[in-house]
Write an enzyme that holds these catalytic residues in place. Structure first.
Site, short mmCIF file in Angstrom:
data_model
loop_
_atom_site.label_atom_id
_atom_site.label_comp_id
_atom_site.label_asym_id
_atom_site.label_seq_id
_atom_site.Cartn_x
_atom_site.Cartn_y
_atom_site.Cartn_z
N GLY A 100 8.63 109.08 15.19
CA GLY A 100 8.53 110.40 15.83
C GLY A 100 7.08 110.88 15.92
N ARG A 126 5.00 111.49 18.28
CA ARG A 126 4.60 112.47 19.31
C ARG A 126 5.16 113.86 19.03
NH1 ARG A 126 7.09 111.99 23.52
NH2 ARG A 126 8.49 110.32 22.91
N ARG A 139 6.05 117.42 16.86
CA ARG A 139 5.12 118.38 16.24
C ARG A 139 4.84 118.01 14.79
NH1 ARG A 139 8.94 122.90 18.56
NH2 ARG A 139 10.26 121.14 18.02
N MET A 140 5.86 117.60 14.05
CA MET A 140 5.65 117.16 12.65
C MET A 140 4.97 115.79 12.63
SD MET A 140 6.73 119.20 10.20
CE MET A 140 7.40 118.29 8.80
N ALA A 155 13.55 115.28 1.96
CA ALA A 155 13.13 116.64 1.59
C ALA A 155 13.37 117.59 2.74
CB ALA A 155 11.65 116.63 1.21
N ASN A 174 12.51 120.48 2.95
CA ASN A 174 11.31 121.28 3.16
C ASN A 174 10.15 120.71 2.34
OD1 ASN A 174 9.39 123.37 3.47
ND2 ASN A 174 11.05 124.80 3.86
N PHE A 175 9.08 120.38 3.04
CA PHE A 175 7.92 119.79 2.38
C PHE A 175 6.89 120.86 1.98
CE2 PHE A 175 8.98 115.66 4.59
CZ PHE A 175 9.12 114.90 3.43
N HIS A 206 13.96 130.27 12.32
CA HIS A 206 13.22 129.12 12.84
C HIS A 206 13.00 129.26 14.34
CE1 HIS A 206 14.28 127.25 8.99
NE2 HIS A 206 13.30 126.40 9.23
N LYS A 264 14.99 124.18 17.21
CA LYS A 264 15.62 123.52 16.05
C LYS A 264 17.06 123.18 16.38
CE LYS A 264 16.22 124.02 11.06
NZ LYS A 264 15.78 122.64 10.82
N THR A 268 16.78 123.73 4.37
CA THR A 268 16.22 124.51 3.26
C THR A 268 17.22 125.57 2.79
OG1 THR A 268 14.03 124.19 4.16
CG2 THR A 268 14.28 126.00 2.60
P1 NAP Z 1 10.03 117.55 17.58
O1 NAP Z 1 8.71 118.14 17.92
O2 NAP Z 1 11.18 117.73 18.51
O3 NAP Z 1 9.80 116.00 17.32
C1 NAP Z 1 10.84 115.08 17.16
C2 NAP Z 1 10.31 113.75 17.65
O4 NAP Z 1 11.27 112.74 17.35
C3 NAP Z 1 10.09 113.73 19.17
O5 NAP Z 1 8.81 113.19 19.46
C4 NAP Z 1 11.20 112.79 19.66
O6 NAP Z 1 10.85 112.07 20.82
C5 NAP Z 1 11.30 111.86 18.47
N1 NAP Z 1 12.51 111.06 18.50
C6 NAP Z 1 13.77 111.41 18.81
N2 NAP Z 1 14.58 110.34 18.77
C7 NAP Z 1 13.80 109.29 18.45
C8 NAP Z 1 14.03 107.90 18.28
N3 NAP Z 1 15.24 107.37 18.48
N4 NAP Z 1 13.00 107.10 17.92
C9 NAP Z 1 11.78 107.61 17.72
N5 NAP Z 1 11.47 108.91 17.90
C10 NAP Z 1 12.49 109.73 18.26
O7 NAP Z 1 10.55 118.10 16.16
P2 NAP Z 1 9.67 118.52 14.90
O8 NAP Z 1 9.48 119.98 14.87
O9 NAP Z 1 8.50 117.63 14.79
O10 NAP Z 1 10.69 118.16 13.73
C11 NAP Z 1 11.11 116.83 13.48
C12 NAP Z 1 12.15 116.83 12.37
O11 NAP Z 1 11.56 117.32 11.17
C13 NAP Z 1 13.37 117.74 12.64
O12 NAP Z 1 14.51 117.14 12.10
C14 NAP Z 1 13.03 119.01 11.88
O13 NAP Z 1 14.19 119.72 11.49
C15 NAP Z 1 12.32 118.41 10.68
N6 NAP Z 1 11.40 119.30 9.98
C16 NAP Z 1 11.31 119.10 8.64
C17 NAP Z 1 10.44 119.84 7.90
C18 NAP Z 1 10.35 119.56 6.42
O14 NAP Z 1 9.54 120.19 5.75
N7 NAP Z 1 11.16 118.67 5.89
C19 NAP Z 1 9.64 120.80 8.50
C20 NAP Z 1 9.72 120.96 9.89
C21 NAP Z 1 10.61 120.19 10.63
P3 NAP Z 1 11.04 112.72 22.31
O15 NAP Z 1 9.87 113.63 22.46
O16 NAP Z 1 11.01 111.55 23.23
O17 NAP Z 1 12.34 113.43 22.31
#
Ligand code: NAP
Length: 267
Positions: A11, A13, A15-16, A126, A128-129, A156, A160, A167
């Protein structure tokens, strides 16, 4: 010189994912060996992400990636369905997963726990990190002993996918351990609009707000006779999560089972 930890990011590209790429590139003992994206098979990361010069190869298939690259750790920041498959695949290939992706079901978590145990591999999931969020959860757990009436409001951004947030669920689980079980609110209360009282978790309520402009925020409200207590944490950007990702990658090399929640590895 100690060997660097070889990392694959799924993932990149997102935001995380973009923050994780920066973290790995800026940490001396971390090495980015490949990324797993939905598109761009065979390209270099620098070709698809303008914020990096990284020549790490892009794979669209995780098995293909692990068959061709030597990796110690997978950082997964994708979507619930994909993250689950990725985590399973990583464990099968002997790669330790650090998973920030949220929204796994109880059954999925149990299956991953069993697999990590069978393989004797560390796996950190996790919800939430952010370290401040972990402290909020711990403080909530402490407060629940004295304030058994509580409601969680998580807020959020509107992109999402899962609700309530991982969390919020984790906070509720931790509160449950210290809270005398009871159904909150009036025994005859009725919703005149479905969902008005939020989700019911062991008799307490969880409310999910989704709005553009928000990142990740949570309030835990406690009420008792003549007083309330509010605990609040705000993540204003995704860099706030990276200190937790770093600690997880450093810690996972010495684990041999699944850990759910950063609070278990913060000392
Ligand atoms: P995001 O910007 O939508 O990024 C998700 C990425 O995953 C996109 O680039 C997407 O590609 C890619 N993806 C989807 N299916 C895939 C696959 N089969 N193979 C490879 N890449 C794939 O979301 P985000 O805000 O970064 O959040 C990502 C995840 O982290 C979510 O589950 C969110 O809930 C979680 N999160 C966790 C925390 C924490 O502290 N644990 C904090 C924030 C977010 P496309 O652009 O092509 O769709």
């Amino acid at each position: 010189m100690t060997e660097r930890i070889k990392i694959v990011i799924a993932g990149p590209r997102g935001r995380m994912g973009q923050e994780a790429v920066k973290l790995v590139e800026n940490t001396e003992n971390f090495q980015l060996v490949a990324v797993v994206d939905r598109q761009h098979n065979g390209m270099k990361l620098a070709d698809i992400l303008e914020t990096t010069q990284s020549q790490a190869k892009v794979y669209t298939d995780m098995e293909d990636c692990f068959q061709n690259e030597q990796a110690d750790v997978l950082i997964d920041l994708t979507t619930p369905e994909t993250g689950y498959v990725h985590t399973k695949t990583a464990l099968t290939y002997g790669v330790r997963p650090v998973v920030g992706t949220t929204g796994f079901s109880k059954e999925e978590l149990q299956e991953l726990r069993n697999l990590a145990e069978e393989k004797e591999l560390g796996c950190i999931i996790a919800p939430n990190f952010a370290i401040g969020a972990i402290l909020m959860m711990k403080f909530s757990q402490m407060a629940a002993k004295y304030f058994p009436d509580t409601e969680i409001i998580e807020m959020h951004h509107d992109q999402k996918l899962d609700a309530p947030s991982g969390t919020a669920v984790k906070t509720a689980e931790m509160i449950k351990e210290n809270r005398a079980h009871h159904q909150q609110g009036h025994e005859d209360e009725k919703e005149t609009l479905q969902g008005a009282r939020g989700a019911d978790y062991d008799g307490m309520r969880i409310h999910s707000v989704r709005l553009p402009g928000l990142v990740a925020h949570q309030q835990v409200l406690f009420g008792a006779e003549g007083q309330t207590l509010t605990l609040r944490h705000d993540s204003f950007n995704r860099a706030s999560f990276m200190s937790g990702v770093k600690i997880s990658v450093e810690t996972i090399m010495s684990l041999d089972s699944l850990v759910y929640g950063l609070e278990h590895i913060l000392v």
